[in-house]
Design an enzyme around this catalytic site. Sequence first.
Site, PDB file in Angstrom:
ATOM      1  N   ASP A   1      10.544  -7.662   0.289  1.00 29.47           N
ATOM      2  CA  ASP A   1      10.788  -7.415   1.695  1.00 29.47           C
ATOM      3  C   ASP A   1      12.218  -6.909   1.767  1.00 29.47           C
ATOM      4  OD1 ASP A   1       9.487  -7.432   4.262  1.00 29.47           O
ATOM      5  OD2 ASP A   1      11.031  -8.831   4.896  1.00 29.47           O
ATOM      6  N   SER A   2      12.387  -5.795   2.406  1.00 33.65           N
ATOM      7  CA  SER A   2      13.697  -5.162   2.394  1.00 33.65           C
ATOM      8  C   SER A   2      13.943  -4.468   3.718  1.00 33.65           C
ATOM      9  CB  SER A   2      13.799  -4.156   1.241  1.00 33.65           C
ATOM     10  OG  SER A   2      12.775  -3.179   1.334  1.00 33.65           O
TER      11      SER A   2
ATOM     12  N   HIS B   1       0.834  -1.204   0.000  1.00 36.99           N
ATOM     13  CA  HIS B   1       0.000   0.000   0.000  1.00 36.99           C
ATOM     14  C   HIS B   1       0.868   1.253   0.000  1.00 36.99           C
ATOM     15  CE1 HIS B   1      -3.019  -2.910   1.889  1.00 36.99           C
ATOM     16  NE2 HIS B   1      -3.574  -2.528   0.761  1.00 36.99           N
ATOM     17  N   ASN B   2       2.168   1.078  -0.169  1.00 39.51           N
ATOM     18  CA  ASN B   2       3.121   2.180  -0.129  1.00 39.51           C
ATOM     19  C   ASN B   2       3.272   2.777  -1.530  1.00 39.51           C
ATOM     20  OD1 ASN B   2       5.500   3.754  -0.125  1.00 39.51           O
ATOM     21  ND2 ASN B   2       6.368   2.586   1.558  1.00 39.51           N
ATOM     22  N   ALA B   3       2.766   4.001  -1.712  1.00 37.88           N
ATOM     23  CA  ALA B   3       2.808   4.639  -3.032  1.00 37.88           C
ATOM     24  C   ALA B   3       4.235   4.881  -3.501  1.00 37.88           C
ATOM     25  CB  ALA B   3       2.036   5.959  -3.001  1.00 37.88           C
ATOM     26  N   HIS B   4       5.163   5.136  -2.559  1.00 43.09           N
ATOM     27  CA  HIS B   4       6.566   5.333  -2.925  1.00 43.09           C
ATOM     28  C   HIS B   4       7.120   4.093  -3.627  1.00 43.09           C
ATOM     29  CE1 HIS B   4       7.202   9.160  -0.924  1.00 43.09           C
ATOM     30  NE2 HIS B   4       6.668   8.686   0.184  1.00 43.09           N
TER      31      HIS B   4
ATOM     32  N   ASP C   1      17.157   6.002   4.271  1.00 43.54           N
ATOM     33  CA  ASP C   1      17.986   6.614   3.227  1.00 43.54           C
ATOM     34  C   ASP C   1      18.834   7.791   3.715  1.00 43.54           C
ATOM     35  OD1 ASP C   1      17.003   4.756   1.473  1.00 43.54           O
ATOM     36  OD2 ASP C   1      15.836   6.158   0.265  1.00 43.54           O
TER      37      ASP C   1
END
Length: 204
Positions: free
Chosen positions: A69-70, A10-13, A160
């Site tokens: 998965d990260s 669900h993560n738009a990024h 990041d």
Amino acid sequence: MSIRVVLATHNAHKVEEFQKILAAEIPELEIVAYDGPEPIEDGVSFADNALIKARVAAAHTGLPALADDSGICVDVLGGAPGIFSARWAGHGRGATANLELLLDQLADIKDPHRTGWYACTIAVVVPEQQGRPSSEHLAVGEWPGRILDAPRGENGFGYDPIFVPDGGDLSAAELTPAQKNADSHRSRAFRELVPVLRMSVIPN
């Protein structure tokens, strides 16, 4: 003709990032967002959790599904946060709290011992369709670097701002999206996965 593949997030990024990475290699793929229920990620490895998410998304939509998965892994912490990267400070605490906790844990650690890496495992699950049997595949990418003692940069997300890839001086959040997508852990995993996608998702 575009081929729709659902990304189990669900993560738009992530949807945007995956589309940019894939567009250069397989322009006919259209990455679509997943709108189904959140699976329970109770695996004990990146591979376990990626497969759990991809299987649920493929079953829910009937489309080929990608899931990753990260996380960030720090040598002096024995590879932690690892699979717990997204909830390192506790469930629902958010990315800023996770980053601040990791910095606090490394406060007394000096270079050259602040080494670590971003890890990514991508799963693709293709349901049975048009006479093709169902299939599952995995690809792994690692992006080695070091951990800063304070955040730098406005791009990217997650850890990041405190991660500097080997061979450079800029944090991942100081890189442009194009620079990051050219060398990130996800792009490295995708380079491994592209031939599999061509074989398993693109019609003959």
